[in-house]
Design an enzyme around this catalytic site. Structure first.
Site, PDB file in Angstrom:
ATOM      1  N   ASP A 149      -8.057  -0.694  -3.740  1.00  0.00           N
ATOM      2  CA  ASP A 149      -7.536  -1.311  -2.517  1.00  0.00           C
ATOM      3  C   ASP A 149      -6.827  -2.609  -2.883  1.00  0.00           C
ATOM      4  O   ASP A 149      -7.217  -3.296  -3.831  1.00  0.00           O
ATOM      5  CB  ASP A 149      -8.661  -1.606  -1.532  1.00  0.00           C
ATOM      6  CG  ASP A 149      -9.314  -0.339  -1.000  1.00  0.00           C
ATOM      7  OD1 ASP A 149      -8.587   0.657  -0.778  1.00  0.00           O
ATOM      8  OD2 ASP A 149     -10.541  -0.337  -0.815  1.00  0.00           O
ATOM      9  N   ASP A 183      -5.027   4.617   3.109  1.00  0.00           N
ATOM     10  CA  ASP A 183      -5.745   4.227   4.328  1.00  0.00           C
ATOM     11  C   ASP A 183      -4.780   4.023   5.490  1.00  0.00           C
ATOM     12  O   ASP A 183      -5.081   4.382   6.634  1.00  0.00           O
ATOM     13  CB  ASP A 183      -6.530   2.939   4.079  1.00  0.00           C
ATOM     14  CG  ASP A 183      -7.618   3.098   3.040  1.00  0.00           C
ATOM     15  OD1 ASP A 183      -8.142   4.213   2.894  1.00  0.00           O
ATOM     16  OD2 ASP A 183      -7.930   2.105   2.348  1.00  0.00           O
TER      17      ASP A 183
END
Length: 220
Positions: A149, A183
């Site tokens: 991430d 995401d």
């Protein structure tokens, strides 16, 4: 929206997602951050669990590696299920909105499962060092990779006023989660289904018109 456009969208999302993750993994040390704007930073973290960093071992009496394996296998089944859903919507010539949304969800889920399945055997650890690809000392095993991430949007970064009960003087930050392109694709797809629910699960105007045409019904 047909099969070709759906596949093009999926490939495009996967390419952007994986290129950004591989770049971050091979150029950043875990925890490194670059401020793009005051409200947007590139912050490298790794997520070994589910959403928001939750782990199965936090809730079940199992070890963390076992929990990670179970979670990855579950994700594989989920991706397979979403893939079939996409295939079915295209086969049934469902609305363009539905196909677009499911394509985004599938692309995002597939992007994160690539990390979970393969990154553990491709990269070495990013802790206090920049990782290298195809390392002789990978940080994990197959199905034990961590999701990369890097997108961080602290739109509000301040402290609570002292007069606010319980939280006065404490830090307040919004939006705090760190996420990735995959995401974003999943969230966008789900958002489309929620906001454009009737359009997604309805039929295109062309199809509705064909059904309303008595001549077309008589020719069936």
């Amino acid at each position: 929206m047909g099969l070709k456009k759906s596949l093009l969208l999926i490939v495009a999302v996967l390419l952007v997602d994986q290129i950004s993750k591989i770049y971050i993994k091979t150029h950043f040390v875990l925890g490194d951050a670059v401020e793009v704007f005051s409200w947007f930073k590139i912050l490298f973290i790794e997520n070994s669990g589910a959403a928001w960093g939750a782990k199965l071992s936090d809730f079940l009496p199992i070890s963390e590696p076992t929990g990670k394996l179970v979670l990855t296998i579950f994700r594989l089944f989920a991706v397979a299920g979403i893939g079939y859903w996409l295939y079915d919507t295209i086969k049934k010539q469902s609305s363009r909105t539905l196909i677009l949304a499911v394509s985004l969800i599938f692309a995002g889920a597939l992007g994160n499962i690539i990390d979970s399945v393969f990154y553990g055997v491709v990269f070495n650890d990013s802790y206090q060092q920049v990782a290298t690809a195809f390392s002789d000392e990978p940080y994990g095993g197959l199905f034990h990779g961590k999701v990369v991430d890097m997108l961080y949007f602290p739109l509000i970064d301040t402290t609570w006023p002292d007069w606010v009960p319980y939280v006065g003087g404490k830090d307040f930050r919004f939006f705090e989660p760190v996420f990735n392109i995959a995401d974003m694709a999943i969230s966008t797809g789900v958002g489309i289904l929620i906001v454009f629910n009737k359009k997604a699960f309805g039929k295109d105007d062309k199809e509705s018109g064909a059904e309303a045409d008595p001549h077309s019904m008589g020719n069936e």
